[in-house]
Scaffold this motif. Structure first.
Motif, PDB file in Angstrom:
ATOM      1  N   GLY A  63       6.217  -1.286  24.758  1.00  0.00           N
ATOM      2  CA  GLY A  63       5.742  -0.295  25.729  1.00  0.00           C
ATOM      3  C   GLY A  63       4.229  -0.275  25.816  1.00  0.00           C
ATOM      4  N   GLU A  64       3.566  -1.288  25.217  1.00  0.00           N
ATOM      5  CA  GLU A  64       2.090  -1.324  25.265  1.00  0.00           C
ATOM      6  C   GLU A  64       1.633  -2.136  26.476  1.00  0.00           C
ATOM      7  N   LYS A  65       0.547  -1.679  27.091  1.00  0.00           N
ATOM      8  CA  LYS A  65      -0.031  -2.444  28.208  1.00  0.00           C
ATOM      9  C   LYS A  65      -0.523  -3.775  27.641  1.00  0.00           C
ATOM     10  N   ILE A 116       4.419 -13.878  14.758  1.00  0.00           N
ATOM     11  CA  ILE A 116       2.992 -13.771  15.024  1.00  0.00           C
ATOM     12  C   ILE A 116       2.616 -12.553  15.848  1.00  0.00           C
ATOM     13  N   ASP A 117       1.485 -11.945  15.505  1.00  0.00           N
ATOM     14  CA  ASP A 117       0.828 -10.961  16.373  1.00  0.00           C
ATOM     15  C   ASP A 117      -0.376 -11.699  16.922  1.00  0.00           C
ATOM     16  N   PRO A 118      -0.242 -12.275  18.135  1.00  0.00           N
ATOM     17  CA  PRO A 118      -1.290 -13.187  18.632  1.00  0.00           C
ATOM     18  C   PRO A 118      -2.658 -12.533  18.706  1.00  0.00           C
ATOM     19  N   LEU A 119      -2.699 -11.230  19.089  1.00  0.00           N
ATOM     20  CA  LEU A 119      -3.999 -10.569  19.164  1.00  0.00           C
ATOM     21  C   LEU A 119      -3.847  -9.129  18.696  1.00  0.00           C
ATOM     22  N   ASP A 120      -4.283  -8.928  17.465  1.00  0.00           N
ATOM     23  CA  ASP A 120      -4.148  -7.613  16.844  1.00  0.00           C
ATOM     24  C   ASP A 120      -5.393  -6.778  17.100  1.00  0.00           C
ATOM     25  N   GLY A 121      -5.173  -5.495  17.376  1.00  0.00           N
ATOM     26  CA  GLY A 121      -6.317  -4.637  17.663  1.00  0.00           C
ATOM     27  C   GLY A 121      -6.720  -4.759  19.119  1.00  0.00           C
ATOM     28  N   GLY A 246      -9.748   0.474  13.799  1.00  0.00           N
ATOM     29  CA  GLY A 246      -8.670   0.502  14.776  1.00  0.00           C
ATOM     30  C   GLY A 246      -8.149  -0.900  15.043  1.00  0.00           C
ATOM     31  N   SER A 247      -8.572  -1.855  14.212  1.00  0.00           N
ATOM     32  CA  SER A 247      -8.005  -3.209  14.184  1.00  0.00           C
ATOM     33  C   SER A 247      -7.551  -3.442  12.755  1.00  0.00           C
ATOM     34  N   LEU A 248      -6.234  -3.556  12.583  1.00  0.00           N
ATOM     35  CA  LEU A 248      -5.684  -3.715  11.223  1.00  0.00           C
ATOM     36  C   LEU A 248      -6.393  -4.843  10.473  1.00  0.00           C
ATOM     37  N   MET A 263      -4.152   2.937   5.707  1.00  0.00           N
ATOM     38  CA  MET A 263      -2.917   3.709   5.818  1.00  0.00           C
ATOM     39  C   MET A 263      -2.541   3.892   7.286  1.00  0.00           C
ATOM     40  N   TYR A 264      -1.310   3.552   7.648  1.00  0.00           N
ATOM     41  CA  TYR A 264      -0.755   3.956   8.943  1.00  0.00           C
ATOM     42  C   TYR A 264       0.572   4.644   8.641  1.00  0.00           C
ATOM     43  N   PRO A 265       0.481   5.968   8.341  1.00  0.00           N
ATOM     44  CA  PRO A 265       1.678   6.689   7.873  1.00  0.00           C
ATOM     45  C   PRO A 265       2.704   6.933   8.981  1.00  0.00           C
ATOM     46  N   TYR A 279       5.517  -8.991  11.757  1.00  0.00           N
ATOM     47  CA  TYR A 279       4.336  -9.812  12.053  1.00  0.00           C
ATOM     48  C   TYR A 279       3.031  -9.054  11.874  1.00  0.00           C
ATOM     49  N   GLU A 280       3.097  -7.872  11.278  1.00  0.00           N
ATOM     50  CA  GLU A 280       1.865  -7.161  10.863  1.00  0.00           C
ATOM     51  C   GLU A 280       1.953  -6.804   9.365  1.00  0.00           C
ATOM     52  N   CYS A 281       2.976  -6.012   8.977  1.00  0.00           N
ATOM     53  CA  CYS A 281       3.004  -5.517   7.591  1.00  0.00           C
ATOM     54  C   CYS A 281       3.370  -6.599   6.579  1.00  0.00           C
TER      55      CYS A 281
HETATM   56  O1  LIG Z   1      -5.061   3.480  17.652  1.00  0.00           O
HETATM   57  P1  LIG Z   1      -4.204   3.706  16.457  1.00  0.00           P
HETATM   58  O2  LIG Z   1      -2.957   4.485  16.724  1.00  0.00           O
HETATM   59  O3  LIG Z   1      -4.964   4.238  15.288  1.00  0.00           O
HETATM   60  O4  LIG Z   1      -3.662   2.252  16.051  1.00  0.00           O
HETATM   61  C1  LIG Z   1      -4.543   1.269  15.605  1.00  0.00           C
HETATM   62  C2  LIG Z   1      -3.715   0.225  14.908  1.00  0.00           C
HETATM   63  O5  LIG Z   1      -2.844  -0.411  15.864  1.00  0.00           O
HETATM   64  C3  LIG Z   1      -3.151  -1.790  15.934  1.00  0.00           C
HETATM   65  O6  LIG Z   1      -4.052  -1.984  16.974  1.00  0.00           O
HETATM   66  C4  LIG Z   1      -1.870  -2.602  16.133  1.00  0.00           C
HETATM   67  O7  LIG Z   1      -1.555  -2.766  17.360  1.00  0.00           O
HETATM   68  P2  LIG Z   1      -1.756  -4.083  18.299  1.00  0.00           P
HETATM   69  O8  LIG Z   1      -1.320  -5.272  17.545  1.00  0.00           O
HETATM   70  O9  LIG Z   1      -0.866  -3.770  19.437  1.00  0.00           O
HETATM   71  O10 LIG Z   1      -3.164  -4.107  18.629  1.00  0.00           O
HETATM   72  C5  LIG Z   1      -3.784  -2.123  14.603  1.00  0.00           C
HETATM   73  O11 LIG Z   1      -4.587  -3.243  14.662  1.00  0.00           O
HETATM   74  C6  LIG Z   1      -4.588  -0.877  14.318  1.00  0.00           C
HETATM   75  O12 LIG Z   1      -4.832  -0.671  12.963  1.00  0.00           O
END
Ligand SMILES: O=P(O)(O)OC[C@H]1O[C@](O)(COP(=O)(O)O)[C@@H](O)[C@@H]1O
Length: 331
Positions: A63-65, A116-121, A246-248, A263-265, A279-281
């Motif tokens: 559901g993400e853009k 894979i998470d091709p582009l995280d954050g 805000g980028s894991l 932490m992402y509780p 593909y993230e945790c």
């Molecule tokens: O904006 P929020 O809710 O804090 O989420 C940020 C988290 O979501 C993520 O962006 C993961 O999502 P994406 O892979 O869709 O970017 C992580 O990199 C980041 O730690």
């Protein structure tokens, strides 16, 4: 910094004997990641100059853009991994179901699946904050010679044969493990080669950084709230510093170098948290443990969770061992 650091290629050859399966297969896998990382890095670096910023107007299964760079990175990694006689299937954050690579006889001989998470954050792309790619690799469990199956992707994280991430930041780095510790390689853009810049990376047992989206504080479980208050209390070596990009990948990388906890509780607004297990945790937990850190979902070791769905989410607490164990006392 090493005087004449080894290139990634040299490192792979030197260490491939330690890989439990055919060494050539490992180099082929990492070389595919390396190639796609360079192509994506090139686009990321000139984002803003070319029409690669912003959304494409479609949403993914979460559901993400979908951002243009999400789609671009997805294509490049699938292409690079698909062009090698090694991968029989791929799961991506940007694809609803798993991708079976050309299910003709020839490809069914391939023995690996990649998640894979091709582009995280990706929410940080347009604002020029570092983003990443996260990857997880397993040996298939379905018989070689048959098409890849869902079960090949729903393996527990402890069974990964390799995992890692690419960080597109002040410099571009590839950090990975094949079960023999964690090593980091920095891309020299002038030469286009990755060099061993961070050998045997280790998570400091203790740290003084906590990374969490405090905007959701009110909705966190009581134990997590108490741990955050513990981090903020003026006592002993505290208060800790709050750092959240805000980028894991960026938050994890900083915390692995300096000592800290991400932490992402789960919360009243995100029952299972936000991050995807497969593909993230799982890949970040694999790297964390290989570097002496710890990763849990609040009840158990992330790597022991038996996956049930491709895009399932889990609460994620990961970082310096003693900080995660202190959090466990509160939750
Ligand atoms: O904006 P929020 O809710 O804090 O989420 C940020 C988290 O979501 C993520 O962006 C993961 O999502 P994406 O892979 O869709 O970017 C992580 O990199 C980041 O730690």
């Amino acid at each position: 910094m090493h005087t004449n650091p080894r290139t990634l290629g040299e490192f792979i050859i030197k260490n491939q004997a330690a890989f439990p399966y055919s060494s050539g297969e490992l180099s082929s896998l990492i070389n595919a990641i390396r190639l796609a990382a360079k192509v994506v890095n090139h686009e990321v670096n000139k984002a803003g100059l070319v029409d690669i910023l912003g959304a494409i107007g479609a949403t993914n299964i979460q559901g993400e853009k979908q951002q243009k760079l999400d789609v671009f990175a997805n294509e490049k990694f699938i292409q690079a991994l698909g062009n090698r006689e090694i991968v029989c299937g791929i799961v991506s954050e940007e694809e609803d179901g798993f991708i079976t690579l050309n299910s003709d006889d020839e490809k069914n001989q391939n023995k690996y699946v990649v998640l894979i998470d091709p582009l995280d954050g990706s929410s940080n792309i347009d604002v020029n904050i570092s983003v990443g790619t996260v990857f997880s690799i397993y040996r298939r469990i379905s018989p070689v010679g048959s098409p890849v199956q869902l079960e090949d992707f729903l393996q527990a994280g402890r069974d990964q044969v390799a995992a890692g991430y690419v960080i597109y930041g002040t410099s571009t780095m590839l950090v990975y493990s094949t079960g023999e510790g964690v090593n980091g390689f920095t891309l020299n853009p002038a030469i286009g080669s990755f060099y061993l810049s961070h050998p045997e990376m280790k998570f400091p047992e203790n740290g003084s950084i906590y990374s969490v989206n405090e905007g959701n504080y009110e909705y966190f479980p009581e134990g997590v709230k108490k741990y955050i208050k513990y981090c903020q209390k003026k006592e002993e070596d505290r208060p800790y510093s709050s750092r959240y990009v805000g980028s894991l990948v960026s938050d994890f990388h900083r915390n692995m170098i300096k000592g800290g906890i991400y932490m992402y509780p789960n919360s009243e607004i995100a029952n299972d948290g936000k991050l995807r297990l497969l593909y993230e945790c799982n890949p970040m937990a694999y790297i964390a443990e290989q570097a002496g850190g710890k990763a849990i979902d609040g009840r158990q070791r992330i790597l022991d969770i038996q996956p049930s769905e491709l895009h399932q989410r889990v609460p994620f607490f990961c970082g310096s061992k003693n900080m995660v164990e202190k959090l466990e006392e509160f939750i």
